[in-house]
Design a protein around this motif. Structure first.
Motif, short mmCIF file in Angstrom:
data_model
loop_
_atom_site.label_atom_id
_atom_site.label_comp_id
_atom_site.label_asym_id
_atom_site.label_seq_id
_atom_site.Cartn_x
_atom_site.Cartn_y
_atom_site.Cartn_z
N UNK A 24 0.65 -1.32 -0.11
CA UNK A 24 -0.04 0.11 0.21
C UNK A 24 0.81 1.27 0.01
N UNK A 25 2.17 1.03 -0.01
CA UNK A 25 3.13 2.22 0.07
C UNK A 25 2.84 3.06 1.42
N UNK A 26 2.62 2.38 2.44
CA UNK A 26 2.30 3.03 3.89
C UNK A 26 2.88 2.71 5.15
N UNK A 27 4.26 2.03 4.61
CA UNK A 27 4.82 1.53 5.54
C UNK A 27 5.95 2.64 6.19
N UNK A 54 15.04 -5.55 11.79
CA UNK A 54 16.10 -5.99 10.80
C UNK A 54 15.81 -7.66 10.66
N UNK A 55 15.35 -8.34 11.57
CA UNK A 55 15.02 -9.65 11.68
C UNK A 55 14.03 -10.29 10.90
N UNK A 56 12.91 -9.26 10.99
CA UNK A 56 11.73 -9.56 9.93
C UNK A 56 12.11 -9.00 8.59
N UNK A 57 12.65 -8.29 8.28
CA UNK A 57 13.04 -7.71 7.02
C UNK A 57 14.06 -8.54 6.32
N UNK A 58 14.86 -9.18 6.98
CA UNK A 58 15.79 -10.30 6.33
C UNK A 58 15.07 -11.48 6.31
N UNK A 59 14.01 -11.79 6.96
CA UNK A 59 13.06 -12.85 6.52
C UNK A 59 12.45 -12.75 5.23
N UNK A 60 12.14 -11.51 4.87
CA UNK A 60 11.45 -11.28 3.41
C UNK A 60 12.41 -11.09 2.35
N UNK A 61 13.70 -10.79 2.85
CA UNK A 61 14.79 -10.90 1.85
C UNK A 61 15.01 -12.42 1.57
N UNK A 62 14.88 -13.47 2.25
CA UNK A 62 15.29 -14.73 2.01
C UNK A 62 14.29 -15.23 1.06
N UNK A 63 12.85 -14.53 0.88
CA UNK A 63 12.22 -14.91 -0.14
C UNK A 63 12.21 -14.03 -1.39
N UNK A 64 13.38 -13.28 -1.37
CA UNK A 64 13.68 -12.47 -2.70
C UNK A 64 12.65 -11.05 -2.59
N UNK A 65 12.04 -10.77 -1.47
CA UNK A 65 11.59 -9.30 -1.47
C UNK A 65 12.67 -8.26 -0.53
N UNK A 66 13.03 -7.43 -1.37
CA UNK A 66 13.77 -6.47 -0.96
C UNK A 66 13.32 -5.03 -0.39
N UNK A 70 13.74 4.80 3.11
CA UNK A 70 13.82 6.08 2.45
C UNK A 70 13.02 7.05 3.35
N UNK A 71 13.73 8.19 3.78
CA UNK A 71 13.06 9.31 4.47
C UNK A 71 11.99 8.78 5.50
N UNK A 72 12.57 7.75 6.43
CA UNK A 72 11.81 7.51 7.46
C UNK A 72 10.42 6.59 6.88
N UNK A 73 10.51 5.93 5.71
CA UNK A 73 9.33 5.14 5.16
C UNK A 73 10.08 3.81 4.51
N UNK A 74 9.87 2.74 4.73
CA UNK A 74 10.05 1.85 4.04
C UNK A 74 9.60 1.43 2.78
N UNK A 75 10.34 1.17 1.89
CA UNK A 75 9.79 1.07 0.26
C UNK A 75 10.04 -0.61 -0.29
N UNK A 76 9.20 -0.89 -1.07
CA UNK A 76 9.21 -2.21 -1.57
C UNK A 76 9.96 -2.07 -2.78
N UNK A 77 11.25 -2.93 -3.08
CA UNK A 77 11.78 -2.46 -4.23
C UNK A 77 11.74 -3.49 -5.44
N UNK A 78 10.94 -4.63 -4.92
CA UNK A 78 10.49 -5.74 -5.86
C UNK A 78 9.62 -6.51 -5.42
N UNK A 79 8.82 -7.31 -6.09
CA UNK A 79 7.72 -8.15 -5.85
C UNK A 79 8.26 -9.43 -5.63
N UNK A 80 7.28 -10.47 -5.01
CA UNK A 80 7.72 -11.73 -4.79
C UNK A 80 8.00 -12.54 -6.14
N UNK A 81 7.15 -11.94 -7.01
CA UNK A 81 7.18 -12.71 -8.42
C UNK A 81 7.56 -11.61 -9.40
N UNK A 82 8.57 -11.65 -9.96
CA UNK A 82 8.78 -10.43 -11.29
C UNK A 82 8.29 -10.52 -12.42
#
Length: 306
Positions: A24-27, A54-66, A70-82
């Protein structure tokens, strides 16, 4: 059979809540922190809180979600399926990205930016890098001669003052006292939509034909800012009609007629459209438009009397 681990289930739910915010781009930092507040105490240092996040963010990274902060907001760099994008796809997206930089209508520009964001998070890194390195286009020549007039009209619409507009109508100067409502665009032109206080109708004036705008020391009343027309559709049309963008249905009456509420459509365009529905359409309110429709029908019938 192995029992469910409540702690594991709780962690999964938190991950899904985080994903929802990211999509939702509200993180923002506070919202993300609230999801995991049970994993740390409020008294803990910022560093300890970041370790948990970071523990939870790294969990997403394991599944390829980065994810990137940015400016106090977390941004989704890519989807699980490209998705795979061709060179032509990337070129089209780039043209769209550059065109909205100079497009004067803010709401449309904002919607297109959100759409492009949705496309980008579905790109793999290679396609995203290609897009970033694609040659930019300059569309500043569009509406260049009208930009100042467009910006003036946008500001006037925000202020809600009654105005006098001097413009060319059929190549002759015309002046009206009106309430500004909106700046609208079609495929070739841009218009100032106003409510004419004399005829009590909405009209669209091509901005390139406006000679001057004078702001009067009067604020428009709420009734002048909104124009609602109620009409009903009968017979088969009542069942098949699809409401337009500026309309909504108020259901059916006791005779099975569809009641339609139309807001802010210019009266001349609305009447032309409703005339096509012939006896299957009847304007209920306002009275002045109902009488205008009757006169239009009578004038049409006069063409066939001789």
């Amino acid at each position: 059979m192995k029992k469910n681990n409540p702690k594991l289930n709780d962690g999964c739910i938190k991950i899904f809540k985080l994903l929802l915010l990211l999509y939702q781009d509200k993180a923002d930092y506070k919202s993300v922190k609230d999801i995991f507040k049970n994993d740390f105490d409020d008294e803990q240092s910022t560093n300890n809180i970041q370790v948990v996040l970071n523990k939870y963010l790294n969990t997403l990274k394991v599944f390829g979600i980065n994810v990137k902060k940015v400016n106090n907001q977390y941004k989704l760099l890519n989807n699980l399926y490209a998705m795979n994008f061709s060179e032509d796809d990337l070129k089209s997206i780039n043209i769209l990205s550059n065109s909205i930089k100079t497009f004067p209508e803010e709401n449309t520009s904002s919607d297109i930016k959100k759409f492009i964001h949705e496309l980008k998070i579905r790109m793999n890194y290679e396609d995203r890098n290609k897009l970033n390195n694609t040659n930019n286009y300059d569309f500043s020549f569009y509406y260049a001669n009208l930009r100042e007039q467009i910006e003036q009209c946008v500001e006037i619409c925000k202020e809600n003052f009654i105005i006098e507009v001097l413009y060319l109508k059929n190549n002759k100067e015309a002046k009206i006292k009106c309430t500004p409502k909106d700046v609208i665009y079609d495929t070739r032109n841009v218009y100032l939509k106003v409510y004419d206080l004399n005829s009590k109708t909405n009209i669209e004036i091509q901005i390139s034909r406006i000679l001057s705008i004078t702001k009067l020391p009067q604020i428009a009343s709420p009734t002048e800012l909104t124009t609602t027309v109620v009409y009903k559709l009968k017979n088969r049309l009542a069942k098949t009609y699809k409401v337009k963008e500026n309309e909504y249905s108020d259901g059916y009456d006791e005779n099975g007629n569809l009641i339609v509420i139309n807001k802010n459509e210019p009266f001349d365009k609305l009447l032309q459209r409703l005339m096509r529905y012939t006896y299957n359409c009847e304007i209920i309110s306002p009275k002045n438009l109902r009488h205008k429709m009757i006169n239009l029908i009578n004038k049409t019938l006069e063409n066939y009397e001789n």
